[in-house]
Scaffold this motif. Structure first.
Motif, PDB file in Angstrom:
ATOM      1  N   VAL A  17      -4.701  75.850  41.502  1.00 27.03           N
ATOM      2  CA  VAL A  17      -6.116  75.469  41.581  1.00 27.03           C
ATOM      3  C   VAL A  17      -6.408  74.468  40.471  1.00 27.03           C
ATOM      4  O   VAL A  17      -6.117  74.712  39.300  1.00 27.03           O
ATOM      5  CB  VAL A  17      -7.034  76.701  41.419  1.00 27.03           C
ATOM      6  CG1 VAL A  17      -8.502  76.267  41.445  1.00 27.03           C
ATOM      7  CG2 VAL A  17      -6.753  77.719  42.510  1.00 27.03           C
ATOM      8  N   ARG A  18      -6.947  73.323  40.887  1.00 27.81           N
ATOM      9  CA  ARG A  18      -7.313  72.328  39.883  1.00 27.81           C
ATOM     10  C   ARG A  18      -8.800  72.467  39.534  1.00 27.81           C
ATOM     11  O   ARG A  18      -9.604  72.923  40.342  1.00 27.81           O
ATOM     12  CB  ARG A  18      -7.041  70.925  40.418  1.00 27.81           C
ATOM     13  CG  ARG A  18      -5.552  70.605  40.563  1.00 27.81           C
ATOM     14  CD  ARG A  18      -5.331  69.416  41.463  1.00 27.81           C
ATOM     15  NE  ARG A  18      -5.918  69.647  42.789  1.00 27.81           N
ATOM     16  CZ  ARG A  18      -6.171  68.695  43.675  1.00 27.81           C
ATOM     17  NH1 ARG A  18      -5.895  67.433  43.389  1.00 27.81           N
ATOM     18  NH2 ARG A  18      -6.705  68.990  44.839  1.00 27.81           N
ATOM     19  N   ALA A  19      -9.137  72.062  38.317  1.00 35.26           N
ATOM     20  CA  ALA A  19     -10.498  72.228  37.815  1.00 35.26           C
ATOM     21  C   ALA A  19     -11.237  70.903  37.831  1.00 35.26           C
ATOM     22  O   ALA A  19     -10.636  69.835  37.773  1.00 35.26           O
ATOM     23  CB  ALA A  19     -10.462  72.759  36.389  1.00 35.26           C
ATOM     24  N   LYS A  20     -12.582  71.002  37.907  1.00 35.05           N
ATOM     25  CA  LYS A  20     -13.407  69.809  37.691  1.00 35.05           C
ATOM     26  C   LYS A  20     -13.538  69.594  36.184  1.00 35.05           C
ATOM     27  O   LYS A  20     -14.627  69.653  35.608  1.00 35.05           O
ATOM     28  CB  LYS A  20     -14.781  69.999  38.319  1.00 35.05           C
ATOM     29  CG  LYS A  20     -14.764  70.016  39.836  1.00 35.05           C
ATOM     30  CD  LYS A  20     -16.170  70.120  40.413  1.00 35.05           C
ATOM     31  CE  LYS A  20     -16.131  70.221  41.931  1.00 35.05           C
ATOM     32  NZ  LYS A  20     -17.472  70.547  42.487  1.00 35.05           N
ATOM     33  N   ALA A  21     -12.394  69.381  35.565  1.00 40.14           N
ATOM     34  CA  ALA A  21     -12.365  69.237  34.106  1.00 40.14           C
ATOM     35  C   ALA A  21     -11.793  67.874  33.765  1.00 40.14           C
ATOM     36  O   ALA A  21     -11.062  67.284  34.557  1.00 40.14           O
ATOM     37  CB  ALA A  21     -11.512  70.336  33.491  1.00 40.14           C
ATOM     38  N   TYR A  22     -12.184  67.384  32.621  1.00 41.84           N
ATOM     39  CA  TYR A  22     -11.760  66.043  32.212  1.00 41.84           C
ATOM     40  C   TYR A  22     -11.684  65.968  30.697  1.00 41.84           C
ATOM     41  O   TYR A  22     -12.509  66.519  29.981  1.00 41.84           O
ATOM     42  CB  TYR A  22     -12.752  64.988  32.735  1.00 41.84           C
ATOM     43  CG  TYR A  22     -14.178  65.518  32.771  1.00 41.84           C
ATOM     44  CD1 TYR A  22     -14.967  65.540  31.623  1.00 41.84           C
ATOM     45  CD2 TYR A  22     -14.708  66.069  33.945  1.00 41.84           C
ATOM     46  CE1 TYR A  22     -16.245  66.067  31.634  1.00 41.84           C
ATOM     47  CE2 TYR A  22     -15.996  66.608  33.971  1.00 41.84           C
ATOM     48  CZ  TYR A  22     -16.751  66.605  32.817  1.00 41.84           C
ATOM     49  OH  TYR A  22     -18.011  67.136  32.819  1.00 41.84           O
ATOM     50  N   ASP A  23     -10.639  65.325  30.230  1.00 45.10           N
ATOM     51  CA  ASP A  23     -10.479  65.089  28.792  1.00 45.10           C
ATOM     52  C   ASP A  23     -10.439  63.589  28.572  1.00 45.10           C
ATOM     53  O   ASP A  23      -9.931  62.847  29.419  1.00 45.10           O
ATOM     54  CB  ASP A  23      -9.137  65.653  28.305  1.00 45.10           C
ATOM     55  CG  ASP A  23      -9.184  67.134  27.990  1.00 45.10           C
ATOM     56  OD1 ASP A  23     -10.222  67.767  28.263  1.00 45.10           O
ATOM     57  OD2 ASP A  23      -8.177  67.648  27.485  1.00 45.10           O
ATOM     58  N   GLY A  61     -12.053  64.446  23.318  1.00 50.12           N
ATOM     59  CA  GLY A  61     -13.020  65.424  23.787  1.00 50.12           C
ATOM     60  C   GLY A  61     -12.674  65.867  25.185  1.00 50.12           C
ATOM     61  O   GLY A  61     -11.751  65.320  25.808  1.00 50.12           O
ATOM     62  N   GLY A  62     -13.396  66.870  25.641  1.00 45.14           N
ATOM     63  CA  GLY A  62     -13.142  67.358  26.972  1.00 45.14           C
ATOM     64  C   GLY A  62     -14.333  68.113  27.496  1.00 45.14           C
ATOM     65  O   GLY A  62     -15.174  68.579  26.715  1.00 45.14           O
ATOM     66  N   GLY A  63     -14.398  68.204  28.814  1.00 41.71           N
ATOM     67  CA  GLY A  63     -15.505  68.929  29.394  1.00 41.71           C
ATOM     68  C   GLY A  63     -15.231  69.252  30.836  1.00 41.71           C
ATOM     69  O   GLY A  63     -14.105  69.090  31.316  1.00 41.71           O
ATOM     70  N   SER A  64     -16.269  69.709  31.505  1.00 37.88           N
ATOM     71  CA  SER A  64     -16.093  70.086  32.903  1.00 37.88           C
ATOM     72  C   SER A  64     -17.440  70.193  33.604  1.00 37.88           C
ATOM     73  O   SER A  64     -18.482  70.273  32.963  1.00 37.88           O
ATOM     74  CB  SER A  64     -15.365  71.433  33.005  1.00 37.88           C
ATOM     75  OG  SER A  64     -16.157  72.470  32.471  1.00 37.88           O
ATOM     76  N   ILE A  65     -17.368  70.191  34.900  1.00 34.72           N
ATOM     77  CA  ILE A  65     -18.501  70.625  35.714  1.00 34.72           C
ATOM     78  C   ILE A  65     -18.410  72.147  35.769  1.00 34.72           C
ATOM     79  O   ILE A  65     -17.318  72.698  35.882  1.00 34.72           O
ATOM     80  CB  ILE A  65     -18.406  70.008  37.130  1.00 34.72           C
ATOM     81  CG1 ILE A  65     -18.471  68.481  37.032  1.00 34.72           C
ATOM     82  CG2 ILE A  65     -19.466  70.577  38.057  1.00 34.72           C
ATOM     83  CD1 ILE A  65     -19.758  67.932  36.438  1.00 34.72           C
ATOM     84  N   ARG A  66     -19.572  72.803  35.620  1.00 33.50           N
ATOM     85  CA  ARG A  66     -19.553  74.265  35.531  1.00 33.50           C
ATOM     86  C   ARG A  66     -19.790  74.905  36.898  1.00 33.50           C
ATOM     87  O   ARG A  66     -20.387  74.281  37.784  1.00 33.50           O
ATOM     88  CB  ARG A  66     -20.639  74.765  34.576  1.00 33.50           C
ATOM     89  CG  ARG A  66     -20.942  73.896  33.387  1.00 33.50           C
ATOM     90  CD  ARG A  66     -19.779  73.677  32.452  1.00 33.50           C
ATOM     91  NE  ARG A  66     -20.175  72.834  31.310  1.00 33.50           N
ATOM     92  CZ  ARG A  66     -19.335  72.365  30.395  1.00 33.50           C
ATOM     93  NH1 ARG A  66     -18.037  72.587  30.498  1.00 33.50           N
ATOM     94  NH2 ARG A  66     -19.772  71.639  29.383  1.00 33.50           N
ATOM     95  N   ILE A  67     -19.368  76.130  36.995  1.00 37.40           N
ATOM     96  CA  ILE A  67     -19.686  76.914  38.195  1.00 37.40           C
ATOM     97  C   ILE A  67     -21.175  77.255  38.149  1.00 37.40           C
ATOM     98  O   ILE A  67     -21.667  77.730  37.125  1.00 37.40           O
ATOM     99  CB  ILE A  67     -18.867  78.219  38.218  1.00 37.40           C
ATOM    100  CG1 ILE A  67     -17.372  77.908  38.254  1.00 37.40           C
ATOM    101  CG2 ILE A  67     -19.291  79.096  39.402  1.00 37.40           C
ATOM    102  CD1 ILE A  67     -16.492  79.143  38.073  1.00 37.40           C
ATOM    103  N   TYR A  68     -21.907  76.992  39.248  1.00 37.96           N
ATOM    104  CA  TYR A  68     -23.307  77.417  39.249  1.00 37.96           C
ATOM    105  C   TYR A  68     -23.604  78.316  40.432  1.00 37.96           C
ATOM    106  O   TYR A  68     -24.708  78.820  40.574  1.00 37.96           O
ATOM    107  CB  TYR A  68     -24.257  76.206  39.225  1.00 37.96           C
ATOM    108  CG  TYR A  68     -24.256  75.375  40.473  1.00 37.96           C
ATOM    109  CD1 TYR A  68     -23.273  74.437  40.688  1.00 37.96           C
ATOM    110  CD2 TYR A  68     -25.244  75.542  41.442  1.00 37.96           C
ATOM    111  CE1 TYR A  68     -23.257  73.678  41.839  1.00 37.96           C
ATOM    112  CE2 TYR A  68     -25.235  74.790  42.603  1.00 37.96           C
ATOM    113  CZ  TYR A  68     -24.234  73.855  42.793  1.00 37.96           C
ATOM    114  OH  TYR A  68     -24.211  73.105  43.939  1.00 37.96           O
TER     115      TYR A  68
END
Lengths: 593, 593
Positions: free
Chosen positions: A474-480, A489-496
């Motif tokens: 499973v890949r994440a909506k994450a980005y560095d 830095g890094g971040g992501s779209i969160r589960i809502y």
């Protein structure tokens, strides 16, 4: 010692130029050096803007001259005088065309001989520099770093404010971070037996701000992790922390790369082309053996497992047949730079990353030179060379092992080789977004999957169905964002969506009770209308370090801690007295020395 | 629930105006309310900018209409549609001239019924508001406060940056504050048995920056004090912290009052006249019974001790003859507003400040009405009335006691009376610098003088000779800025001369060993060329509270703590697990419940 008595500084030392000639000025600062030459006293006076030459002449003021003769290094003085053209100009100094002809001198303070020199090329131990940090911070290079830091903070704040981000402060005395690193704890006096934790990041609070409809949040904020320290880690560090509502990954990336562009332009006058290149995690690992690849040079990884799966060299073929891989990097055109001895030291280097050895092929005037050449027939050798674009002048290096070890060791090796070849130019800025990170990684110790970023990171839509069946993929909506081998830095779209959140928690092996215990109020909050949201956090110290061209984040922090998390200047941490510990309802297990 | 799938917001709800009529827009936000009226669904959609009316018509999109019928409060939706003129305009709403005629609706998230209403006049308990702070922060008033806070921080940073101040971060994990309030401690894992302290202020670091020649420093920074909480105190609070080199008091005051002027202008469009009035501490105490006087109204204190030293009213004369004083305030023109019952309640009020009673004189149509009138002959009475400008319509209130009690109780009484008379206008900003503070105050518990500000505050030049002979009357180069009865901030010129510093420490009763133990590295630092310097720190939370017209700093802090230093939302502080305490080498004295 004398007082200001209403005397006002008119100018900074370092700012005077030819255009000031004839002006009456009042300067204040520190004596860099002072010497009597041919009946005149020449004093280099230093302030935050730079150094200016002062001349004392007994014919102008006997009193000032007499005092000037006694000036020592680092004395604090005020000088009144006239700016005039200098006879022997110094083209190496910004103020080198002028000097100040003094008619008044006040010695505001004396100085004992400083234990470290106030100049950039002083090479005393870092420990001594940190002990006398207040003197170390007199060095122009250190002041320049702190000024750059201030400037970049302003650029960031202005940019984000213009884009409707609100800087909102989050608590420092808060709850432990679920699923995070080790927390610093703060005993509560008012609530005996209870502890606050210092925040590892404002993650939960910033997501709550999105639940609150605050739309776009940022903060330049201190965070805390009680981990063992590496060269570029500090127990307290500063983050540029951002979160946005009603966005997807492209929105976050787009607004943040414009911020990086502005930082580089305004702080360094360097143009960054947008959009910044993006690369999926898998590609970064396969090509560079790293999720923060240094793209300033080549030496990419190439997989030759398929070629050597069946070959005469058992080290290679066995590795592949046991599920591992064999990969190589081509140090293109640098064959001559590496003797056998050099290659041996590279082998020692990869061994620190767990590799068992380093195979190599050189192609020089004599043709192929390699201890392993004999194991390959011409066809196999040609296939290998073709895969790695091996030509005359090249050195090819191979590691055969489990995938993780091959990627990690070759990933570090290509950087090490580039460093030895002096290819790492500090003013060459190669930015890249790494995307499509795995959502999970397997934790051998806990014997379960854990979130690679954190448990609120959203899976990619196309991979949601694999949450239960194939979590590894499973890949994440994450980005560095990476720069020259560093993660900025890094971040992501969160589960809502609460259904997906529940499936995520299950994949992490939590039951309902554990979920409530660890994430209770956040899960509650998500029930009352959570917008789609995502964000990012940048390591501010590291960004400044890279912009300043420093190798060490302690160079861009006013009062950093050493490797054992202490401060040689204040001697923090220190013993606490019994009475205070009693008030906090705690005892130490240690016997006071 | 639906996804964004690339849908981009085009506008904020609250920003649409008549000029947008005809535009196709995409809005995203929360459903404030939604109702079916005459075959149409009207939905008030809210985002951080405000509320906009959306209309769903089944003739335009049956699908959108059907979904709209099911919308609940606080659902998160995205709407696409055209802006059109509203038939029945609402002049009370900024967007009241228009509405959005929707052709697409996506329900991005649902909401359970929120436990608190999302409107400003919801009057649930503060505890419930804090437990659901993420919902409380949806209220427009709270969002406005946080936006104001962000704006003022920007104004401050821009102003100080323009004036060559550098924002430099100081450590959070540091040493206990000598001579300060109670510290929060943080156990060190790496250094067993040792503790960091969280900073009460960056005082020592900012003075070291001046020693470093960094010239002008500022920081908007969290500080920590483990004190019992009052209404406007928090365990963690935010300071605007400044320090400057080569300055005297006038320089600091001048640059800082320009900053205040700019804050008021840019944040509130209020003009502050400069220079701000200055008042010596002694005068403030004598006239207003407070070192942070509220100057929005009169009712000044007047001393009548000399008049009543010999009089028939023994309560007055005995007090004066025992070294106390008798003072009064004239509630000019408000005699009619105070019945005997009202006056009794004022007496109860002053008793909370230690006063034993409250004497009074009313002057009304019948002449002088007062229970104590009989004790004074006409001459004394006339002298008293003259001193207090007593005329028809006035109510005069007296307290007789030790000076501190008289000043304190009357100081509070004049404010209380003004409050009851509704004279405290929030948009009337009366700023005043209080100067010439005493350098010391006597600590009965420690049986010695302690520094009123801190031990590095410089005495006034003209009082230096009294350091040994008459410490009580040494005035400091210290200054506070007060606004409407609140202290906004305070600072001082620091001692930079080591002889005077030594005399100061001696006056505080420290021997050399104690000096070294408490202030060691700072005293060391001062040996290497310390410039004249001074600074100030403002309470940022309190400034925002006053600018926002709030009565409580919790209204301007996103996630504040309650009176017992806890957070009803996160339940911080909380228990720590055994393993973590072991790692930190501490134990609690408390038995786990």
């Amino acid at each position: 010692m004398e007082n200001l008595n209403g005397l006002k500084r008119s100018d900074y030392c370092g700012n005077l130029r030819s255009s000031d000639i004839g002006r009456e000025v009042v300067l204040m600062g520190w004596v860099q050096k002072s010497r009597n030459l041919g009946g005149l006293v020449f004093t280099d006076l230093r302030d935050i803007e730079g150094i200016c030459q002062i001349v004392f002449d007994k014919d102008i003021s006997q009193e000032a001259f007499d005092k000037a003769e006694k000036l020592g290094s680092e004395y604090v003085i005020a000088v009144k005088g006239k700016v005039r053209e200098r006879q022997s100009k110094n083209p190496n100094m910004p103020t080198g065309d002028i000097e100040v002809f003094a008619d008044e001198l006040r010695i505001l303070n004396k100085s004992e001989t400083p234990p470290i020199y106030i100049k950039d090329d002083d090479d005393v131990s870092e420990n001594l520099r940190l002990k006398y940090r207040y003197l170390d911070l007199r060095k122009p290079s250190m002041q320049k770093n702190l000024m750059l830091r201030h400037k970049v903070a302003n650029i960031v704040r202005n940019y984000l404010s213009e884009n409707r981000f609100l800087e909102i402060e989050t608590p420092f005395l808060t709850k432990p971070t679920p699923e995070g690193a080790r927390d610093y704890l703060v005993p509560s006096r008012v609530n005996p037996g209870k502890f606050y934790a210092l925040p590892q990041s404002p993650q939960i609070f910033k997501q709550l701000f999105m639940v609150s409809g605050l739309d776009r949040y940022f903060q330049i904020v201190k965070c805390f992790r009680d981990e063992d320290l590496r060269a570029d880690r500090q127990p307290e560090f500063t983050q540029i922390d951002c979160e946005m509502s009603f966005v997807d990954m492209d929105d976050v990336i787009s607004i943040m790369e414009k911020m990086m562009q502005r930082i580089f332009k305004e702080a360094l006058n360097v143009d960054i082309q947008l959009p910044i290149q993006r690369m999926p995690y898998k590609e970064a690992m396969e090509r560079y053996g790293s999720d923060k690849p240094d793209l300033r040079f080549g030496f990419e990884l190439n997989d030759i497992s398929d070629i050597v799966k069946e070959c005469g060299f058992k080290v290679f073929s066995d590795t592949v047949n046991n599920g591992g891989s064999v990969r190589g990097i081509n140090i293109k055109g640098y064959e001559k730079e590496f003797t056998r001895k050099n290659i041996s030291s590279l082998e020692e280097f990869v061994k620190t990353y767990g590799a068992k050895g380093l195979a190599w092929i050189k192609i020089n005037e004599e043709g192929i030179v390699s201890p392993i050449a004999k194991f390959f027939d011409e066809d196999k050798m040609n296939q290998i060379l073709q895969r790695l674009d091996g030509q005359k002048g090249d050195l090819i290096l191979f590691v055969a092992d489990k995938d993780e070890i091959v990627l990690d060791s070759l990933g570090h090796l290509r950087v090490e080789v580039a460093k030895r070849l002096n290819l790492l130019k500090k003013d060459d800025y190669k930015l890249v977004w790494i995307t499509e990170f795995p959502l999970f990684e397997y934790d051998e110790e806990e014997n379960r999957y854990v979130a690679k970023h954190h448990p609120f990171t959203s899976p990619m839509d196309e991979d949601i169905d694999k949450l239960e069946t194939d979590p590894k993929n499973v890949r994440a909506k994450a980005y560095d964002l990476a720069l020259n081998g560093f993660e900025l830095g890094g971040g992501s779209i969160r589960i809502y969506n609460s259904d997906i959140q529940t499936r995520m928690f299950k994949a992490l092996g939590f039951n309902e009770e554990q979920i409530n215990e660890k994430f209770g109020f956040l899960i509650d909050a998500f029930k009352y209308g959570t917008p789609p949201h995502g964000g990012i956090a940048f390591g501010f110290d590291r960004i400044i370090m890279l912009l300043a061209g420093e190798d060490n984040i302690r160079q861009v922090i006013a009062f950093p801690k050493t490797q054992n998390a202490s401060c040689p200047m204040t001697n923090a941490p220190s013993s606490a007295d019994e009475k205070q510990l009693d008030e906090l309802n705690i005892k130490t297990n240690c016997i006071e020395e």
